[in-house]
Write a protein that holds these residues in place. Structure first.
Motif, short mmCIF file in Angstrom:
data_model
loop_
_atom_site.label_atom_id
_atom_site.label_comp_id
_atom_site.label_asym_id
_atom_site.label_seq_id
_atom_site.Cartn_x
_atom_site.Cartn_y
_atom_site.Cartn_z
N ASN A 88 46.70 -61.45 0.91
CA ASN A 88 46.03 -62.47 0.11
C ASN A 88 44.94 -63.24 0.83
N VAL A 89 44.75 -63.01 2.13
CA VAL A 89 43.59 -63.63 2.78
C VAL A 89 42.32 -62.93 2.29
N LYS A 90 41.27 -63.71 2.11
CA LYS A 90 40.00 -63.19 1.58
C LYS A 90 38.89 -63.37 2.59
N ARG A 91 38.00 -62.39 2.65
CA ARG A 91 36.88 -62.46 3.59
C ARG A 91 35.88 -63.52 3.14
N GLN A 92 35.57 -64.44 4.04
CA GLN A 92 34.63 -65.50 3.73
C GLN A 92 34.13 -66.14 5.02
N LYS A 93 33.11 -66.97 4.90
CA LYS A 93 32.61 -67.70 6.07
C LYS A 93 33.59 -68.80 6.44
N VAL A 94 33.90 -68.87 7.74
CA VAL A 94 34.85 -69.86 8.23
C VAL A 94 34.35 -70.41 9.56
N GLU A 95 34.53 -71.71 9.75
CA GLU A 95 34.31 -72.32 11.05
C GLU A 95 35.62 -72.28 11.83
N VAL A 96 35.59 -71.67 13.01
CA VAL A 96 36.81 -71.47 13.78
C VAL A 96 36.73 -72.20 15.12
N TYR A 97 37.71 -73.04 15.37
CA TYR A 97 37.92 -73.67 16.67
C TYR A 97 39.24 -73.14 17.20
N LEU A 98 39.17 -72.36 18.27
CA LEU A 98 40.38 -71.73 18.82
C LEU A 98 40.42 -71.94 20.33
#
Length: 415
Positions: A284-294
């Motif tokens: 159910n996760v969908k491909r999209q633009k995401v800001e990631v802080y890891l």
């Protein structure tokens, strides 16, 4: 007599995995999650890193030599009871073959070895099946020479994990009653599909579940990832939580990060984690633009698996009631042979692009702007799994409660 089983997996997390096709689906997800919960009970507020795949392979090797209740307990606990007898060995062999690769982009190595007490006559059928299903190397040693044996086994582990797993065993682990040792090693190195730029890494505060803050190096990027927001429908998990799936080159392997809200301790989310939920996240996760802080982090852990496996129903192999008679032809009954030790040591390192070493000095501070995309801010404890997206195999599972710390007074890292 004593059977010593040692399981040392390694993950050097920098990237990707193999091209697998026409392989059966891995059925051990439920076992993996149940084992995680057992480790969680004994780990307090510490990081967790272990390899479910490695445990399954090692138990498969034990199962090959087991009979009676010892055999059935393993089949039941790991999830093989609905298979025809011995069918799981073909499954493990096929999965191992599908996952193993040694390419320029990424490296995956699975290795198994048998160390046998010299002078003892082991069942030839057992040894041949170990080679057939697990490609196990076979070597005879004298366990009474415990220091030399420990050095030999540690050397084997070093060679199969690019020197990342060190001192897995010691001379004290062996005695004149040790008859056999089974070793499984898992090694993975690769590259993120979307790599983090080192110049975007900066110092950041990470808030632990007890409310204390520590300084760590936080990687950042904005890119296309698989993302979803989920809720268990109750307040037990703190309501909505985030799931981010980050692919490695080749796209067969991914790291899935599960992050509760900032104010929600990870301990509130962990109880809802079940095998069907892992599949629900993946589907159910969908491909999209995401800001990631890891955060960059490095985790190494040695785990005594005996108690955890006993809690999952694998009991008799650790007692004198064990029936491991398929391993040796010399004894009239196999009930003198039992598992004395089951340990696993795992290593995990997550960096921007795979290169080891600290990020460069003079890092550029990030500025906050209007958030146009979903933002995953992993500045507090999170759960993760590393899985093969085609087979469902979980190579690694764990949590980060304490990331790799840095000295806040180090002038090389600007806030």
């Amino acid at each position: 007599m004593l059977l010593l089983v040692v399981l040392p997996p390694l993950l050097l997390l920098r990237g990707c995995f193999c091209q697998a096709s026409d392989v059966p689906e891995d059925v051990t997800a439920e076992f993996s999650v149940r084992l995680y919960h057992q480790l969680q009970i004994s780990s307090g507020e510490e990081n967790i890193i272990f390899s479910p795949l490695s445990v399954a392979l090692a138990l498969g090797m034990v199962e090959l030599g087991a009979r009676g209740s010892s055999l059935q307990e393993i089949r039941q606990a790991v999830g093989y009871s609905h298979f025809r007898e011995d069918e799981e060995f073909s499954l493990l062999r096929n999965l191992s073959q599908a996952l193993s690769t040694d390419e320029e982009q990424y490296v995956v190595r699975l290795a198994n070895s048998l160390f046998l007490q010299s002078g003892v006559h082991f069942n030839e059928d057992f040894l041949q099946l170990m080679k057939k299903y697990f490609r196990a190397e076979v070597e005879t040693v004298d366990f009474s020479q415990s220091t030399a044996v420990a050095e030999r086994i540690n050397s084997w582990v070093l060679n199969h994990t690019e020197s990342k797993i060190q001192n897995l065993v010691s001379a004290e682990d062996f005695s004149s009653s040790t008859m056999i040792m089974l070793v499984n090693a898992v090694y993975f190195r690769g590259s993120w599909k979307n790599q983090f730029r080192p110049e975007n890494t900066r110092t950041f505060s990470f808030t632990r579940d007890d409310g204390s803050e520590v300084q760590t190096l936080m990687m950042y990027q904005q890119g296309d990832f698989y993302y979803g927001e989920f809720s268990d429908g109750t307040t037990e998990a703190g309501g909505v939580y985030q799931v981010l799936e980050m692919l490695y080159e080749g796209e067969d392997m991914s790291m899935m990060i599960v992050l509760p809200r900032q104010e929600v301790p990870l301990a509130s989310l962990e109880p809802i984690i079940k095998a069907p939920l892992l599949e629900e996240w993946a589907n159910n996760v969908k491909r999209q633009k995401v800001e990631v802080y890891l955060p960059r982090f490095k985790v190494e852990q040695k785990i005594d698996l005996r108690e955890s496996l006993q809690q999952l129903g694998i009991r008799s192999i650790f007692s004198k009631d064990a029936d491991l008679s398929a391993m040796t032809a010399q004894m009239t009954d196999g009930q003198d042979l039992f598992i004395g030790k089951a340990v696993q040591k795992a290593y995990l390192e997550v960096t921007e692009e795979g290169a080891e070493g600290a990020a460069g000095s003079g890092m550029i501070a990030l500025t906050r702007t209007l958030v146009l995309y979903p933002q995953v801010m992993a500045d507090h404890p999170f759960f993760f799994i590393i899985r093969n997206r085609k087979t469902g195999s979980i190579l690694f599972m764990g949590r980060v409660m304490n990331p790799e710390l840095i000295d806040p007074f180090d002038n090389n890292f600007d806030m």
